[in-house]
Design a protein around this motif. Structure first.
Motif, mmCIF file in Angstrom:
data_model
loop_
_atom_site.group_PDB
_atom_site.id
_atom_site.type_symbol
_atom_site.label_atom_id
_atom_site.label_comp_id
_atom_site.label_asym_id
_atom_site.label_seq_id
_atom_site.Cartn_x
_atom_site.Cartn_y
_atom_site.Cartn_z
ATOM 1 N N MET A 22 37.317 -44.257 -30.279
ATOM 2 C CA MET A 22 37.215 -42.986 -29.550
ATOM 3 C C MET A 22 38.038 -41.915 -30.252
ATOM 4 O O MET A 22 39.243 -42.071 -30.409
ATOM 5 N N PRO A 23 37.393 -40.848 -30.669
ATOM 6 C CA PRO A 23 38.130 -39.791 -31.360
ATOM 7 C C PRO A 23 39.154 -39.164 -30.424
ATOM 8 O O PRO A 23 38.951 -39.106 -29.214
ATOM 9 N N LYS A 24 40.232 -38.669 -31.016
ATOM 10 C CA LYS A 24 41.359 -38.214 -30.207
ATOM 11 C C LYS A 24 41.038 -36.997 -29.342
ATOM 12 O O LYS A 24 41.606 -36.820 -28.281
ATOM 13 N N ASP A 25 40.146 -36.131 -29.813
ATOM 14 C CA ASP A 25 39.923 -34.900 -29.060
ATOM 15 C C ASP A 25 38.894 -35.062 -27.939
ATOM 16 O O ASP A 25 38.641 -34.146 -27.179
ATOM 17 N N GLN A 26 38.300 -36.266 -27.843
ATOM 18 C CA GLN A 26 37.275 -36.466 -26.834
ATOM 19 C C GLN A 26 37.920 -36.880 -25.512
ATOM 20 O O GLN A 26 38.927 -37.571 -25.508
ATOM 21 N N ASN A 27 37.316 -36.455 -24.381
ATOM 22 C CA ASN A 27 37.864 -36.981 -23.137
ATOM 23 C C ASN A 27 37.090 -38.232 -22.718
ATOM 24 O O ASN A 27 36.037 -38.547 -23.258
ATOM 25 N N LEU A 28 37.646 -38.938 -21.741
ATOM 26 C CA LEU A 28 37.111 -40.253 -21.391
ATOM 27 C C LEU A 28 35.678 -40.180 -20.867
ATOM 28 O O LEU A 28 34.844 -41.031 -21.177
ATOM 29 N N GLY A 29 35.384 -39.160 -20.070
ATOM 30 C CA GLY A 29 34.043 -39.000 -19.504
ATOM 31 C C GLY A 29 32.983 -38.934 -20.599
ATOM 32 O O GLY A 29 32.004 -39.684 -20.577
ATOM 33 N N GLU A 30 33.219 -38.052 -21.558
ATOM 34 C CA GLU A 30 32.271 -37.916 -22.681
ATOM 35 C C GLU A 30 32.150 -39.221 -23.450
ATOM 36 O O GLU A 30 31.057 -39.664 -23.791
ATOM 37 N N TYR A 31 33.300 -39.820 -23.702
ATOM 38 C CA TYR A 31 33.332 -41.054 -24.479
ATOM 39 C C TYR A 31 32.466 -42.135 -23.834
ATOM 40 O O TYR A 31 31.636 -42.763 -24.491
ATOM 41 N N LEU A 32 32.624 -42.320 -22.517
ATOM 42 C CA LEU A 32 31.865 -43.366 -21.832
ATOM 43 C C LEU A 32 30.373 -43.045 -21.822
ATOM 44 O O LEU A 32 29.535 -43.925 -21.995
ATOM 45 N N ARG A 33 30.059 -41.739 -21.631
ATOM 46 C CA ARG A 33 28.656 -41.349 -21.609
ATOM 47 C C ARG A 33 28.000 -41.683 -22.948
ATOM 48 O O ARG A 33 26.904 -42.215 -23.004
ATOM 49 N N LEU A 34 28.723 -41.384 -24.040
ATOM 50 C CA LEU A 34 28.177 -41.674 -25.375
ATOM 51 C C LEU A 34 28.044 -43.177 -25.600
ATOM 52 O O LEU A 34 27.221 -43.621 -26.390
ATOM 53 N N GLN A 35 28.874 -43.971 -24.908
ATOM 54 C CA GLN A 35 28.781 -45.420 -25.026
ATOM 55 C C GLN A 35 27.624 -45.982 -24.205
ATOM 56 O O GLN A 35 27.434 -47.196 -24.163
ATOM 57 N N GLY A 36 26.885 -45.089 -23.527
ATOM 58 C CA GLY A 36 25.758 -45.543 -22.723
ATOM 59 C C GLY A 36 26.150 -45.982 -21.338
ATOM 60 O O GLY A 36 25.396 -46.649 -20.632
ATOM 61 N N VAL A 37 27.373 -45.614 -20.907
ATOM 62 C CA VAL A 37 27.805 -45.967 -19.557
ATOM 63 C C VAL A 37 27.294 -44.886 -18.606
ATOM 64 O O VAL A 37 27.571 -43.701 -18.792
ATOM 65 N N SER A 38 26.510 -45.281 -17.606
ATOM 66 C CA SER A 38 25.953 -44.308 -16.657
ATOM 67 C C SER A 38 27.031 -43.814 -15.702
ATOM 68 O O SER A 38 28.135 -44.341 -15.662
ATOM 69 N N ARG A 39 26.682 -42.812 -14.919
ATOM 70 C CA ARG A 39 27.610 -42.290 -13.917
ATOM 71 C C ARG A 39 27.948 -43.387 -12.899
ATOM 72 O O ARG A 39 29.068 -43.509 -12.440
ATOM 73 N N ARG A 40 26.923 -44.200 -12.578
ATOM 74 C CA ARG A 40 27.165 -45.318 -11.660
ATOM 75 C C ARG A 40 28.225 -46.254 -12.241
ATOM 76 O O ARG A 40 29.158 -46.650 -11.558
ATOM 77 N N GLY A 41 28.034 -46.574 -13.522
ATOM 78 C CA GLY A 41 28.992 -47.453 -14.188
ATOM 79 C C GLY A 41 30.387 -46.847 -14.166
ATOM 80 O O GLY A 41 31.378 -47.531 -13.929
ATOM 81 N N PHE A 42 30.424 -45.512 -14.377
ATOM 82 C CA PHE A 42 31.705 -44.826 -14.384
ATOM 83 C C PHE A 42 32.360 -44.894 -12.997
ATOM 84 O O PHE A 42 33.556 -45.139 -12.874
ATOM 85 N N LEU A 43 31.544 -44.711 -11.940
ATOM 86 C CA LEU A 43 32.086 -44.788 -10.574
ATOM 87 C C LEU A 43 32.619 -46.185 -10.282
ATOM 88 O O LEU A 43 33.659 -46.360 -9.649
ATOM 89 N N LYS A 44 31.878 -47.168 -10.777
ATOM 90 C CA LYS A 44 32.323 -48.552 -10.585
ATOM 91 C C LYS A 44 33.659 -48.764 -11.295
ATOM 92 O O LYS A 44 34.590 -49.351 -10.730
ATOM 93 N N PHE A 45 33.732 -48.256 -12.511
ATOM 94 C CA PHE A 45 34.975 -48.333 -13.286
ATOM 95 C C PHE A 45 36.111 -47.671 -12.510
ATOM 96 O O PHE A 45 37.220 -48.208 -12.416
ATOM 97 N N CYS A 46 35.824 -46.521 -11.905
ATOM 98 C CA CYS A 46 36.852 -45.795 -11.153
ATOM 99 C C CYS A 46 37.283 -46.582 -9.909
ATOM 100 O O CYS A 46 38.463 -46.626 -9.577
ATOM 101 N N SER A 47 36.309 -47.205 -9.221
ATOM 102 C CA SER A 47 36.640 -48.013 -8.037
ATOM 103 C C SER A 47 37.579 -49.144 -8.418
ATOM 104 O O SER A 47 38.592 -49.382 -7.760
ATOM 105 N N ALA A 48 37.193 -49.838 -9.514
ATOM 106 C CA ALA A 48 38.010 -50.972 -9.946
ATOM 107 C C ALA A 48 39.387 -50.489 -10.386
ATOM 108 O O ALA A 48 40.392 -51.142 -10.119
ATOM 109 N N THR A 49 39.426 -49.324 -11.067
ATOM 110 C CA THR A 49 40.701 -48.798 -11.544
ATOM 111 C C THR A 49 41.586 -48.384 -10.372
ATOM 112 O O THR A 49 42.788 -48.661 -10.362
ATOM 113 N N ALA A 50 40.983 -47.736 -9.370
ATOM 114 C CA ALA A 50 41.755 -47.328 -8.196
ATOM 115 C C ALA A 50 42.313 -48.557 -7.494
ATOM 116 O O ALA A 50 43.472 -48.588 -7.075
ATOM 117 N N SER A 51 41.475 -49.594 -7.400
ATOM 118 C CA SER A 51 41.909 -50.840 -6.782
ATOM 119 C C SER A 51 43.064 -51.441 -7.589
ATOM 120 O O SER A 51 44.048 -51.917 -7.043
#
Lengths: 131, 352, 217
Positions: B1-30
């Motif tokens: 992941m390039p240094k100037d990129q933020n996490l949202g963009e990075y995950l999107r480019l990795q093919g992670v959908s918004r759903r996947g991102f929300l799931k990641f956030c749920s697990a992270t919050a937990s």
């Protein structure tokens, strides 16, 4: 591992946390029914005895809807026998549970198509039609 | 992941959908022990999070902390967090060694001045710094150098947080904790021997999400994980209330999973998240496996009497000492009796 | 060293040593002190029986007095029995006694021990207030009594707070409770609380003395 089963170890322990949890769900359902907000309960944050999580599942039972979301590993979404109460199990790509929630809501957010994904979909469809 | 990129963009480019991102956030919050209602906030923060640079220093340690982390039970979340941070130096995990590796560390420190997170596992020998060196640099010097320009320090494991095992009596290397050396930087103590992997990643996730120091307890540990003692969250607590205790490791009580207080469980005085977060993919924790808590996340846990003597037994010494006290008391009694007799005799003489 | 480390280590050790030395000092001092020779002709030779009998008869008030002190009599028993049940039958306490004595005994369920402790504490607080209000009681109460009452009441309050986790940090309230009890250990031999160990001796002594004199009491 079957030999482990022959060791007599009793695990019928009760923390007493199941009842209050079920009451919390009841209150959350009433709130939802009267037009209030939904509630999410993090199951991994509750002190539960080994058998108690199963007891919660048994008590809640299974309802009409069962869905699987494949995003960063499977997520199982099961409506329980009490409409409005959903059991959500997030697993990772190795099929290991990473988080578990009980959501009291009309429809879990994760089932809705997300704006960002819809936008990306439109782009892809347009690309498809252009070619 | 390039240094100037933020996490949202990075995950999107990795093919992670918004759903996947929300799931990641749920697990992270937990993972961060945040209430589920905070997921939206986490999602918003994470989408625009910048990747922090992490420098990991291993001093007088057994690598158990790194082992714990690399066996984290939430590999997806963890690997995403690890993708999201820039682990610029970890001499146990990296291939490079020697002066080249040290040059890379110094370069990373220079490049991320004031912004990088310094993770330390292991204690620092100050009695004789030669007990532990890396590329000829003593742990003490390396810590001071690396701490100079860091944003905050995460002391991973009881050794880094409180001195741990190397610090145990008689402490042959003069081992001390990070906080005894560095006084001018925020230090987060993630204690445990080893710490729960989810707690290590949880703290890193907190940095990643909020870019700030989590709320700490009086010993500098994140309150979200160390806010409650094991006893209060233990599923065997009802047995304690009912007065049902295992007296040995193979009696009926032990088989029935009764409370381990009398077998020396330190749950009541130990603050950690084991009872709820658990170990080995959430399978269990020591008490669930039938062994009392040894209090590994508390300072000086090694020197607090025996692991198998109950908390209330105390360290009152030996029976010989008690007999000695009785002898001293008897001697005093004889003394005061003689004095009294003399006094009485004198009084009698004056009367007569 | 944390407060709990101190309480469980040096605090416990020294308070126990002081208590044991103090108790033996008092007993030995009394026995070896000068006993006044009784020159009168004994009215009865059965001094041993008299002493032993008094140990039992003094467990209840004289019939003539019973009516007047029934309240004191009953509440006194409740408080003493409750106190010993709490001290001797609460499991963590048994673990302590086992470490000192080398053997254990069955205890009460923790929540039952808690109920007993709460009742005992309530009775003790009531008796203390009575002591402060009742004109006669007030006259026979010394500083020694008040200090003893404060130490015991606070030991019971901190104990209940610790076992119910009614204080944010368990180890802190536990340490305060243990230090409180250590203060009690040190105070026992040098105060009226010495009756915890000396009540048998003093009753026997009075009983045999009265028997010799022919006093029926």
């Amino acid at each position: 591992m079957s030999s482990l089963d022959t060791i007599p170890v009793a695990t019928e322990v009760a923390t007493g946390n199941v009842e209050p949890l079920l009451h919390e769900i009841r209150h959350a359902l009433k709130r939802l029914a009267s037009g209030g907000e939904g509630t999410t309960i993090d199951l991994t944050r509750l002190p539960l005895a080994p058998s108690e999580e199963e007891r919660i599942e048994e008590t809640l039972g299974t309802g009409e809807v069962r869905a699987q979301v494949d995003a960063l590993g499977p997520t199982l979404i099961q409506e329980t026998s009490y409409p409005g109460v959903w059991l959500i199990t997030h697993k990772n790509v190795d099929d290991v549970v990473v988080a578990r929630f009980i959501e009291v809501t009309r429809i879990p957010e994760l089932l809705r198509s997300q704006q960002a994904d819809i936008d990306a979909g439109i782009d892809r469809l347009e690309d498809e039609l252009r070619n | 992941m390039p240094k100037d990129q933020n996490l949202g963009e990075y995950l999107r480019l990795q093919g992670v959908s918004r759903r996947g991102f929300l799931k990641f956030c749920s697990a992270t919050a937990s993972l961060m022990a945040l209430p589920p209602s905070a997921v939206a906030q986490v999602a918003e923060a994470l989408a625009t999070a910048r990747r922090p640079s992490v420098i990991w220093l291993s001093f007088q340690e057994c690598t158990g902390c790194t082992e714990s982390l690399t066996r984290s039970h939430a590999p997806t979340v963890e690997s995403l967090i690890f993708d999201a941070i820039s682990l610029d130096y970890h001499h146990t995990l990296q291939a490079a060694a020697g002066h080249g590796a040290e040059a890379a560390r110094e370069a990373a420190q220079e490049e991320n001045k004031g912004e990088y997170i310094l993770v330390v596992d292991g204690s620092i020998p100050v009695g004789n710094p030669a007990y532990s060196t890396i590329a000829g640099i003593s742990n003490l010097d390396m810590l001071k150098n690396a701490a100079q320009d860091c944003f905050a320090i995460v002391a991973v494991g009881t050794c880094a947080a409180f001195g741990g095992l190397p610090n145990a009596n008689p402490n042959p290397t003069g081992a001390v904790s990070v906080s005894e050396i560095i006084k001018d930087k925020p230090i987060i103590n993630v204690s445990g021997c080893p710490p729960i992997p989810a707690v290590i990643t949880g703290v890193l996730a907190h940095f990643l999400t909020f870019g700030s120091i989590p709320e700490l307890d009086s010993l500098g540990r994140p309150a979200a994980f160390f806010g409650q003692n094991i006893h209060d969250r233990c599923y065997r607590r009802p047995f304690y209330e009912r007065g049902q205790f295992a007296a040995t490791f193979d009696d009926e009580g032990a088989r029935k999973g009764w409370c381990l207080y009398k077998l020396g469980c330190k749950g009541p005085t130990t603050y950690n998240a084991c009872a709820t977060v658990k170990w080995n993919q959430g399978t269990g924790f020591p008490i669930q496996a039938g062994h009392g808590c040894i209090g590994c996340s508390e300072p000086n846990f090694w020197d607090k009497g025996g692991f198998y003597s109950p908390i209330s037994a105390g360290m009152w010494g030996t029976r010989e000492q008690l007999l000695g006290a009785a002898a001293v008391g008897a001697a005093l009694g004889v003394g005061s009796a003689i004095a009294a007799r003399r006094r009485q005799k004198k009084a009698q003489e004056t009367v007569l | 060293m944390t407060l709990l480390d101190f309480a469980l280590g040096p605090g416990l050790k020294w308070s126990l040593l002081i208590m044991i030395a103090g108790l033996t000092w008092r007993v030995v001092g009394v026995f070896l002190g000068r006993w006044r020779r009784d020159l009168s002709r004994p009215r009865s030779e059965a001094v041993v029986q008299g002493g032993l009998r008094t140990i039992i008869t003094r467990s209840a008030p004289a019939r003539e007095l019973e009516k007047n002190i029934r309240f004191q009599h009953i509440t006194g028993y409740i408080w003493h029995i409750g106190f010993f049940a709490t001290v001797l039958l609460f499991e963590p306490h048994i673990a302590f006694f086992e470490s000192v004595l080398g053997f254990a005994w069955p205890g009460l369920p923790s929540h039952l021990a808690l109920v007993v402790a709460a009742i005992t504490l309530a009775v003790l607080v009531m008796l203390t207030l009575r002591r402060m209000i009742h004109p006669v009681m007030r006259m026979i109460t010394s500083t020694d009594d008040y200090v003893s009452l404060i130490i015991i009441i606070s030991a019971m309050v901190t104990g209940i707070m610790a076992s119910t986790h009614m204080f944010p940090r368990y180890e802190t309230i536990l340490a305060v409770h243990i230090l409180n009890v250590e203060l009690l250990f040190i105070w026992i031999p040098f105060s009226k609380l010495g009756h915890l160990f000396f009540w048998l001796l003093s009753r026997y002594r009075i009983g045999s003395y009265f028997e010799r004199k022919g006093v029926k009491a």
